[in-house]
Write an enzyme that holds these catalytic residues in place. Structure first.
Site, PDB file in Angstrom:
ATOM      1  CB  CYS A   1      -0.920  -0.004   1.222  1.00 27.23           C
ATOM      2  SG  CYS A   1      -2.097   1.362   1.244  1.00 27.23           S
TER       3      CYS A   1
ATOM      4  CE1 TYR B   1       0.768  -8.903  -0.388  1.00 27.05           C
ATOM      5  CE2 TYR B   1       2.328  -7.089  -0.171  1.00 27.05           C
ATOM      6  CZ  TYR B   1       1.137  -7.707   0.196  1.00 27.05           C
ATOM      7  OH  TYR B   1       0.330  -7.116   1.127  1.00 27.05           O
ATOM      8  NE  ARG B   2      -1.609  -8.078  -8.988  1.00 27.33           N
ATOM      9  CZ  ARG B   2      -1.727  -8.422 -10.264  1.00 27.33           C
ATOM     10  NH1 ARG B   2      -0.746  -8.149 -11.117  1.00 27.33           N
ATOM     11  NH2 ARG B   2      -2.806  -9.037 -10.706  1.00 27.33           N
TER      12      ARG B   2
END
Length: 486
Positions: free
Chosen positions: A310, A391-392
């Site tokens: 984030c 990973y996002r």
């Protein structure tokens, strides 16, 4: 209850926990059960995040078997997401209510393809397709392993109805276990007086129930799983289909949960679907938590911008340090609505600190994303041979584009391309199976609870949370270096 000044501006590396007199002989005895929502309990306080690089059916199964739960992401079609939920709900259970069947006349080759497709070890054979009248059972031991049998019908190899052990619906698990042991069978079909199939009990599922008494399950012994929905568009249609296939809890998950968009979504959800367990989020303040409580959610997801995927704080400056956010929301709610701490967990000790500050459970993303059970393929660096996975954050440009882009819908495509990014995509080390990570985290959590002088997470929270600062020691810069820099 008001937020204590000692929590203002604080997050996980700002505290240590004051050890208490230990009471347990072995840390393995410490129980980790906790509330997920007002009505649902899980065997350990860990949740796999509803992110497309973290949770689909494989992760959800693994989480439930270890006592937690996975929330299947929504960056896919309604049909695809419902299929992921159905895979979890069909994978285990005291009784398989709608067992997969093939009709008489099916070839061995077709049966083998069916077994591989659905990852099962045997098939009920019905007399005619869709009739649901039991003709026999084709198990792995019945299937010829030599070449040359592919075009032969299953009728020649199955165990016919007349030689099967069957029982009527309503049989208890204990009685079914006795029947299966006495007859040395692994599958027990349940049929009514007309031979119509009403269910199937398997040895595998009974053994699971005996060996893993704390796995997360519903009243039918099926694995618990949740799924995410949005707050606009087809979210009610999506929610209805997810409930139809058995989702135990739904998550309305938007970046800013303290909003009119969320109010309208929850009101529409309740009007359409009634009392289905619902988690709302994300918020980071007492006002946001009370807002969601008043709307009737069953748990509240807390965290504005602390996660690795984030960039909300970097791009907008909006957010609350995560331990302050957890404590602030607990002071507003106390134990009336369970809190899920979402984001910012970097080390195992952070899980205990989140629970000590007021959370009932903790949602993990990046810590689980490099595992076999997470979606995505393993990437190997050709120079170093180091293995990684993607990973996002779900507001990263890549995730938004994949979720929204539709070349047939110009308005939707424009929305995908114009959405400002508040997330990012990174590579994380490949870690193998998630099971070893979950066992490590829960092992350290049990140790922390034993240091707190308690035998269970429930008792630790009752003792610590109301007066958390009696147990938490704020750290100076020197104390932080002494504690966390190695």
């Amino acid at each position: 209850m008001k937020l204590e000044p000692g929590f203002v501006g604080k997050t996980y590396d700002d505290f240590l926990f004051r050890p208490q007199q230990g009471l347990v002989e072995s840390r393995s005895q410490v129980e980790l059960a906790t509330r997920l929502t007002r009505t649902l309990e899980i065997g350990m306080p860990l949740i796999a995040a509803n992110m497309d690089s973290v949770t689909e059916s494989a992760m959800a199964k693994a989480m439930a078997l270890e006592g937690g739960i996975g929330i299947i992401h929504r960056a896919m079609s309604i049909e695809a997401q419902a299929a992921e939920v159905a895979r979890v709900k069909r994978s285990h259970g005291y009784i398989v209510e709608h067992p997969l069947c093939l009709p008489l006349g099916t070839t061995i080759r077709e049966a083998l393809n069916f077994i591989r497709q659905h990852d099962i070890t045997g098939i009920l054979i019905e007399e005619k397709k869709g009739e649901n009248r039991l003709a026999g059972l084709l198990s792995n031991r019945d299937i010829p392993w030599l070449d040359g049998f592919g075009d032969r019908p299953v009728d020649e190899f199955m165990t016919p109805f007349e030689r099967l052990e069957v029982r009527p619906p309503g049989i208890s698990v204990d009685e079914a276990e006795k029947v299966m042991f006495e007859n040395r069978i692994e599958k027990l079909p349940l049929v009514d007086s007309s031979r119509r199939i009403t269910g199937l009990i398997t040895k595998k599922d009974i053994i699971l129930f005996r060996q893993r008494p704390f796995f997360s399950r519903d009243e039918k012994g099926r694995l618990l799983t949740g799924a995410a929905i949005g707050a606009r568009g087809d979210f009610l249609e999506r929610a209805a289909e997810l409930c139809r296939v058995g989702a135990d809890v739904l998550v309305i998950d938007i970046a800013h949960g303290h909003s009119e968009v969320m109010r309208k979504a929850i009101e529409a959800f309740r009007a359409s679907l009634g009392d289905i367990p619902l988690i709302g989020g994300n918020v980071g303040t007492a006002e946001g938590a009370l807002f969601l409580k008043d709307l009737g959610v069953d748990a509240i997801k807390v965290g504005i911008g602390p996660g690795r995927g984030c960039r909300t704080r970097l791009e907008t400056a909006a957010g609350v340090p995560q331990l302050q956010a957890i404590r602030e929301t607990w002071c507003a709610l106390e134990e009336s609505v369970p809190i899920i701490a979402d984001g910012g967990i970097q080390y195992d000790k952070d899980v205990f600190l989140a629970l000590a500050a007021g959370a009932s459970s903790v949602m993990l993303g990046s810590m689980l994303s490099g595992t076999d059970e997470a979606p995505g393929r393993v990437i190997e660096d050709p120079a170093t041979h180091e293995k990684r996975k993607i990973y996002r954050g779900m507001t990263s440009p890549q995730a938004v584009l994949e979720a929204l882009y539709d070349p047939q819908d110009e308005e939707k495509a424009a929305e995908a391309l114009a959405t400002p990014a508040e997330g990012q995509e990174i590579q994380v080390p490949y870690r193998g199976s998630v099971i070893s990570i979950l066992q490590r985290i829960t092992g350290h959590l049990r140790s922390a609870i034993s240091y707190a002088g308690c035998q269970s997470l429930e008792k630790a929270r009752k003792q610590i949370v109301p007066e958390a600062l009696r147990y938490l020691i704020p750290l100076s810069e020197a104390a932080r270096r002494e504690s966390y820099e190695r």
